[in-house]
Enzyme design. Sequence first.
Site, short mmCIF file in Angstrom:
data_model
loop_
_atom_site.label_atom_id
_atom_site.label_comp_id
_atom_site.label_asym_id
_atom_site.label_seq_id
_atom_site.Cartn_x
_atom_site.Cartn_y
_atom_site.Cartn_z
N LYS A 151 0.84 -1.21 0.00
CA LYS A 151 0.00 0.00 0.00
C LYS A 151 0.87 1.25 0.00
O LYS A 151 0.50 2.27 -0.58
CB LYS A 151 -0.94 0.02 1.22
CG LYS A 151 -1.95 -1.10 1.21
CD LYS A 151 -3.28 -0.71 0.58
CE LYS A 151 -4.01 -1.96 0.17
NZ LYS A 151 -5.38 -1.86 -0.20
N LYS A 168 -3.49 -10.96 -7.28
CA LYS A 168 -4.75 -11.14 -6.57
C LYS A 168 -5.86 -10.25 -7.15
O LYS A 168 -5.58 -9.10 -7.51
CB LYS A 168 -4.49 -10.75 -5.10
CG LYS A 168 -5.68 -10.79 -4.18
CD LYS A 168 -5.35 -10.31 -2.78
CE LYS A 168 -5.79 -8.86 -2.59
NZ LYS A 168 -6.37 -8.54 -1.28
N LYS A 183 -10.32 -5.09 -5.04
CA LYS A 183 -11.29 -4.00 -5.23
C LYS A 183 -10.62 -2.80 -5.87
O LYS A 183 -11.24 -2.05 -6.58
CB LYS A 183 -11.80 -3.52 -3.87
CG LYS A 183 -12.67 -4.45 -3.12
CD LYS A 183 -13.33 -3.65 -1.98
CE LYS A 183 -13.51 -4.46 -0.73
NZ LYS A 183 -12.40 -4.34 0.21
#
Length: 332
Positions: free
Chosen positions: A116, A197, A200
């Site tokens: 992130k 992966k 969202k």
Amino acid sequence: MEEQKKKVILSGIQPTGVFTLGNYLGAVRNWAQMQEDFHSAYMIADLHALTVRQEPADFRKRILSCYALLLACGVDPDKSVVFIQSHVPAHSQLGWVLACNTQFGELSRMTQFKDKAAQHADNINAGLFTYPSLMAADILLYQADLVPVGVDQKQHLELTRDVASRFNGIYGQTFTLPEPYIAKEAKIMSLADPTKKMSKSDPNPNGCITILDEPGAIVKKFKRAVTDSEMEVCYREGKDGINNLMTIYAAVTGLTMEQIAADFAGKGYGDFKAAVGEAVAEHLRPVRERYADLMNNKDYLTECYRKGAEQAANISRRTMEKVYKKVGLLAK
Ligand code: ATP
Ligand code: LTN
């Protein structure tokens, strides 16, 4: 199962967007199934989502719509405690105490933080770094035995156990040590890049199926899914794209990998991709319909999340009082 032997489970999901097929198969679908046999608590992790910049008006709407999505996926407020994290102040309170019992070195090793931080290089804030201490608080407040999550959360669970056992060692038995509960579909991959992966926040919309996508869009995305240059539908190392499609197909039809391989023997990838797309679209149809009904009934949603917050506050209060006392804070 006898009432007093039921184990406790807790899990959470961030309101960062419409849930993906990965969130659904890897986590939320199991939550609905598990609530029959466990004391279960599920939450919308809105405080966690603040670690990434959110547009306030949008965010407020998304928190409610994600709460509705949980119910649409079968999480039942009459069987589980279903709440919104920020409505229960004990999460922030225990989060702080646990942050003071989590080491800088431990947090520095978290791969979600590293990923992130790379994605949001302009906003590497302190909350993003201490995120796992808050997640540990979510879990330990409820004395959870099991935490159903996808495989990407395993490292956070291990940290939670380390922090809990260190705390128990210093202050005496306080927290139950939780175990991760990881589903077979622990990692659904992107349709556009099956080495990544499904997420969202993937900027490529073709890689990701959301649980509210229209049937036509679902079928189209599966038709475009990246596979390989062979022709055989079989689960084998190196066939990442086909393996992912077979995992998804098995999850929504209940067929085994062998049955799927037999059914599609001699047929091309085109037929297989169309079948997966149609099966997923059909599987998600009732979820989409329930979601639309729930969003037309905001009073019901409000009633549910208020009840959930009250129940969650009652359960977590006991742990919180114990912790404040153990660390030596002066009672009011
Ligand atoms: P974001 O893109 O905002 O990081 P996300 O899609 O990774 O979000 P989370 O809210 O972080 O979703 O995760 C909710 C739950 O869904 C977690 O238990 C996580 O492990 C699980 N999960 C997320 N993506 C997948 C996936 N592709 N396959 C299986 N499980 C998943
Ligand atoms: N970190 C998780 C969301 C989350 C969670 C939790 C999961 C927040 N608190 C407690 C399980 C238990 C994620 O990013 N998927």
